[in-house]
Enzyme design. Structure first.
Site, PDB file in Angstrom:
ATOM      1  N   GLY A 160      43.908  34.243  38.392  1.00  0.00           N
ATOM      2  CA  GLY A 160      45.103  33.733  37.751  1.00  0.00           C
ATOM      3  C   GLY A 160      44.753  32.932  36.516  1.00  0.00           C
ATOM      4  N   ALA A 161      43.720  32.110  36.649  1.00  0.00           N
ATOM      5  CA  ALA A 161      43.266  31.273  35.537  1.00  0.00           C
ATOM      6  C   ALA A 161      41.898  30.720  35.913  1.00  0.00           C
ATOM      7  CB  ALA A 161      44.250  30.140  35.261  1.00  0.00           C
ATOM      8  N   GLU A 193      39.368  27.143  35.169  1.00  0.00           N
ATOM      9  CA  GLU A 193      39.470  25.745  34.761  1.00  0.00           C
ATOM     10  C   GLU A 193      38.383  25.289  33.801  1.00  0.00           C
ATOM     11  OE1 GLU A 193      37.181  25.714  38.779  1.00  0.00           O
ATOM     12  OE2 GLU A 193      38.796  26.866  37.844  1.00  0.00           O
ATOM     13  N   HIS A 250      47.885  23.308  38.231  1.00  0.00           N
ATOM     14  CA  HIS A 250      46.686  23.534  39.042  1.00  0.00           C
ATOM     15  C   HIS A 250      45.431  23.429  38.174  1.00  0.00           C
ATOM     16  CE1 HIS A 250      44.498  26.067  42.240  1.00  0.00           C
ATOM     17  NE2 HIS A 250      43.669  26.094  41.216  1.00  0.00           N
ATOM     18  N   GLU A 251      45.439  24.140  37.066  1.00  0.00           N
ATOM     19  CA  GLU A 251      44.233  24.157  36.228  1.00  0.00           C
ATOM     20  C   GLU A 251      43.980  22.790  35.584  1.00  0.00           C
ATOM     21  OE1 GLU A 251      42.234  26.625  36.484  1.00  0.00           O
ATOM     22  OE2 GLU A 251      43.709  27.692  37.693  1.00  0.00           O
ATOM     23  N   GLU A 296      39.295  23.815  44.905  1.00  0.00           N
ATOM     24  CA  GLU A 296      40.494  24.644  44.962  1.00  0.00           C
ATOM     25  C   GLU A 296      41.607  24.063  45.829  1.00  0.00           C
ATOM     26  OE1 GLU A 296      40.874  26.682  42.827  1.00  0.00           O
ATOM     27  OE2 GLU A 296      38.833  27.073  42.176  1.00  0.00           O
TER      28      GLU A 296
END
Length: 865
Positions: free
Chosen positions: A260-261, A263, A294-295, A317
């Site tokens: 998804g991404a 960091e 989240h990131e 996570e």
């Protein structure tokens, strides 16, 4: 090729300190498709504490020169991905390496992508776990942090982004500001003719970036994205005492991104599907907001303080997952993301925790002996279960003490590394509660508890006790060999303490089927004392884990179960409804509720549902699990017809335009379950659904894919649609449609594209795989089942973990719920030696297949497809 072991990492960390990397990358010929390499020159300054020997990792196409302290080393000393550094003396050392490195098409290392819309080329890095060595030489482990100085030479019309602010020196050369101490896997570069929107917030440069062909779509959403980014940044500074630790905050939306991404400090990379070319629901926008939150949480959890070894991936996570949802709720217009978490994310954790491959949230270090095993733990347990555990911790501990412990953790370990023990010690510093015992019960165990209420009443009062059944994390099956933990490593069975809310509901006497909340109270499971009699008659509905504060499967008492089945849409709170839908979902999966009963419940209650996350989650489970896997082929048409009527009800309900997101969800659902081509052909021909929405590219490709399955589309129709939409997503749509054609030649071409060559990128492979297996085409593709196990093993060994993941997830013959598919898979696990990444996916897929067979048996359906 060897993977790094935990023992090797510990030995190397005891011997050396790494101070600084100076990296020069030459991407000037990246746009030349005939050139598959780029130049990489690295200078590593490090020191040895004593005399000794170690190694540095790199995976070059060509290793040109190596010098250590000015003395040349032979390039032939590179064995696999390791260059030995023998005879080190105590003190300072300088290692210089000049190499040519390969571009990637799998989303690993330096990924290169040419946009079919305009021919522009883009590159970006994804260096997670052990892929930095695909780009430059490194001591590749998370606890050897260093300063990184990067210089990148690129085509003159390109922009180069990196972890720090970049400066254009002229002639296409860009220099990034030196980083603070970070881990090797967090270094990031994104280079290409980016379209950028830049601003500043609290003195910090912010930027968002995408491909030029997506510029209009980014511009349309730029303020929303930046507003969410600013709001999250401000909220984290209210929570955390340590300020944001890097010099800028860029968010690059990049093509063909596997996750998804990611960091990366100062340069977060996202899959560019988050730049919406077509209409989306507010729930999908909420998901994007959550991923942004989240990131950003990772800038503290993972980047400022980093795990020492990969057994503590949950420290990254689980925290980012929890903080992402919580901060989205607190700081953005999306105030109810926990409902989506309960419906979409938590089920991911529950499913993973009941497979043979389950593992504790925080596994024993010995269960993660190397990077290959660590990669397998990026799953629903490390994300969703871990976040659920933290939500329970906050409920038990209190947010004030929780945040105090977090801030102690940051202060103690900033720009360093930490372990589970370090984190628990930080929490213990902030509270008198026994957090060590909590961690042992919640983080070191596997499996899902089941909470079942027992209700007694005498007409004037009623009493509730909640029984807890701690089940092991896996019920036998492929890879299990009869007991828990075979795949996932050691971990004790569940049976953990829970702090839950209980919702008590009565029928609304004014009629209409509504339920009203009588009271909501908290209790501990197991109970700490005798149950208290509560005033009033027997409630119509009692919901354990109301508000979804713990991680457990929920069963209802008989009266409440009947109320839920008849009156679910009358429950006033969306999060409570999510808990009830999850309970029904779990019962179907456990063979305690027939799939047909779930479908009838959906048919009765979804037309009255107001929460989009619930509608999307229920339709997804009903279609992909119940209709496509748990229902026998003979009964599947009736299931699809019921779902089609349900979606028609939702479409009729939204004719007034009051809920475009719900209407879009219903239209998508109707397309996916259509058994007749005519309605879809009419929509496609008119370019719109009557009453809206107009067909955008996503809906057009979705319709065409379903028509292909139904033998109502052909190659000319696919080619015409691709000419209409030649974008990257158009290319994927065409690949999906071509693979879905019910034609032997089309299937053969799709199979050869996936497994006969390595030409497909990660995204085109996935799209082709998604189209290939269709329940309606069982006889046509059955011959490919044994070939799948052979070819997937070969592909995984050839193309690496990312493609192994794609082959195991998307190319598996999921529609074939029969004993022969299971037998062939078990033989593959036993005899074919699949790579760890593929083995893990096969274990999970085969366990899901075995579960589907059990569900069919319990529901009275005939096995087989």
């Amino acid at each position: 090729m060897p993977v790094l072991t935990r023992d090797e990492a510990q030995t190397r960390a005891q011997l050396i300190d790494v101070h600084r990397y100076t990296v020069e990358l030459d991407l000037t010929r990246a746009a030349d498709a005939a050139r598959d390499t780029f130049d990489s020159r690295t200078v590593i300054r490090f020191s040895a504490r004593t005399e000794g020997a170690t190694f540095v990792e790199l995976k070059p196409a060509e290793l040109r020169t190596v010098t250590l302290d000015g003395q040349p080393l032979q390039p032939s000393a590179l064995v696999d991905n390791r260059l030995a550094l023998d005879g080190l003396t105590a003190g300072e050392h300088v290692l210089r390496i000049d190499a040519a490195m390969r571009y990637s098409r799998t989303g690993e290392g330096m990924h290169r992508f040419t946009d079919p819309t305009d021919g522009e080329t883009y590159t970006y890095t994804q260096l997670f776990m052990e892929d930095v060595q695909r780009v430059f030489a490194a001591f590749d482990q998370p606890d050897l942090k260093a300063v990184f100085e990067l210089t990148v030479t690129a085509p003159k019309d390109w922009t180069v982004l990196a972890n720090g602010v970049t400066e254009h020196l002229g002639d296409g050369t860009w220099r990034a500001a030196p980083t603070p101490l970070i881990s090797t896997y967090l270094v990031a570069v994104a280079a290409g003719p980016w379209h950028s929107v830049r601003t500043e917030h609290r003195g910090l440069p912010f930027g968002i970036h995408c491909r030029r062909s997506l510029a209009p779509y980014l511009d349309a959403d730029a303020e929303e994205i930046l507003d969410i980014t600013r709001a999250c940044y401000d909220r984290y500074h209210e929570k955390f005492e340590e300020p944001y630790p890097f010099d800028s905050y860029d968010q690059a939306f990049v093509p063909e991104f596997n996750a998804g991404a990611m960091e990366n400090p100062g340069l977060v990379t996202f899959r560019d599907e988050f730049i919406y070319r077509s209409a989306v629901t507010d729930t999908e926008r909420q998901t994007r907001a959550m991923v942004i939150a989240h990131e950003m949480a990772h800038m503290w959890f993972g980047d400022l303080v980093t795990l020492r070894w990969w057994d503590d991936i949950w420290l990254n996570e689980s925290f980012a997952e929890y903080m992402g949802f919580q901060t989205t709720a607190e700081a953005t217009r999306f105030t109810d993301p926990w409902t989506d978490f309960g419906v979409a994310r938590k089920s991911w954790g529950y499913d993973a925790d009941q497979r043979p491959s389950t593992h504790p949230v925080a596994p024993d270090p010995d269960a993660v002996p190397d990077t290959a095993s660590a990669m397998l733990n990026f799953d629903g347990i490390s994300y969703a279960k871990g976040a659920s555990a933290l939500r329970q911790l906050v409920a038990w501990l209190g947010e004030k003490d929780f945040l105090a412990g977090i801030n102690t953790h940051f202060a103690r370990h900033k720009f360093g590394n930490a372990t589970l023990a370090d984190f628990i010690d930080s929490l213990a510093h902030a509270t008198d509660r026994d957090v060590h015992a909590w961690a042992e019960a919640w983080l070191r165990t596997t499996g899902v508890d089941t909470l079942t209420p027992d209700v007694t009443h005498n007409g004037r009062t009623w009493t509730l006790t909640v029984d807890r059944d701690g089940s092991p994390g896996g019920e036998g099956g492929p890879g299990k060999e009869g007991g828990p933990g075979k795949e996932g490593g050691p971990g004790k069975e569940s049976g953990r303490p829970h702090r839950i809310a209980v919702g008590v509901y009565d029928r609304d006497l004014s009629g209409g089927g509504a339920l009203v909340l009588r009271e909501r109270f908290e209790t501990d499971v197991p109970a700490t004392g005798a149950a208290t009699a509560r005033d009033g008659g027997r409630p119509a509905l009692i919901v354990p884990n109301d508000q979804d504060l713990t991680y457990a499967k929920i069963r209802l008492d008989d009266v409440s179960q009947e109320t839920a089945l008849r009156g679910l849409s009358g429950v006033p709170d969306a999060l409570t409804r999510a808990v009830l839908w999850n309970s029904l979902r779990d019962m179907v999966r456990d063979g305690e509720l027939e799939g047909a009963a779930y479908l009838e419940t959906a048919r009765a209650h979804l037309p009255e549902e107001t929460d989009l996350a619930i509608v999307q989650g229920v339709l997804t489970f009903a279609t992909l699990h119940i209709a496509d896997r748990y229902t026998t082929p003979e009964k599947r048409p009736a299931a699809l017809a019921l779902l089609g009527e349900l979606c028609r009800d939702l479409i009729r309900r939204t004719e007034d335009g009051s809920n475009p997101g719900l209407r879009l969800t219903a239209v998508r659902g109707f397309i996916d379950v259509a058994t007749q081509a005519a309605p879809l052909q009419a929509w496609l021909g008119e370019g719109t659904v009557p009453g809206g929405p107009e067909l955008d590219p996503e809906l057009r490709w979705r319709i065409l894919a379903r028509l292909a399955v139904l033998d109502a589309a052909d190659e000319p129709a696919i080619a015409a649609e691709l000419a209409r939409d030649p974008s990257a997503t158009g290319q994927e749509g065409a690949a999906r449609c071509r693979a879905a054609l019910p034609d032997a030649a089309a299937k053969r071409a799709a199979w050869d594209a996936m497994f006969g060559s390595d030409d497909l990128s990660n995204y085109l492979f996935t799209a082709t795989a998604q189209g290939f297996w269709q329940p309606e085409q069982a006889d046509l593709v059955r011959e490919y089942i044994p070939r799948y196990y052979e070819d997937a093993v070969a592909l995984a060994g050839r193309r690496g973990p990312a493609m192994a993941e794609a082959a195991g997830r998307y190319a598996f013959p999921a529609p074939f719920v029969d004993a022969e598919t299971l037998r062939l898979g078990e033989r593959c696990l036993r005899d074919a030696e699949p790579t760890p990444a593929l083995r893990r996916k096969l274990v999970d897929q085969l366990d899901d297949l075995a579960r589907a067979l059990r569900v069919r048996g319990s529901g009275g359906g005939e096995e087989g497809n």
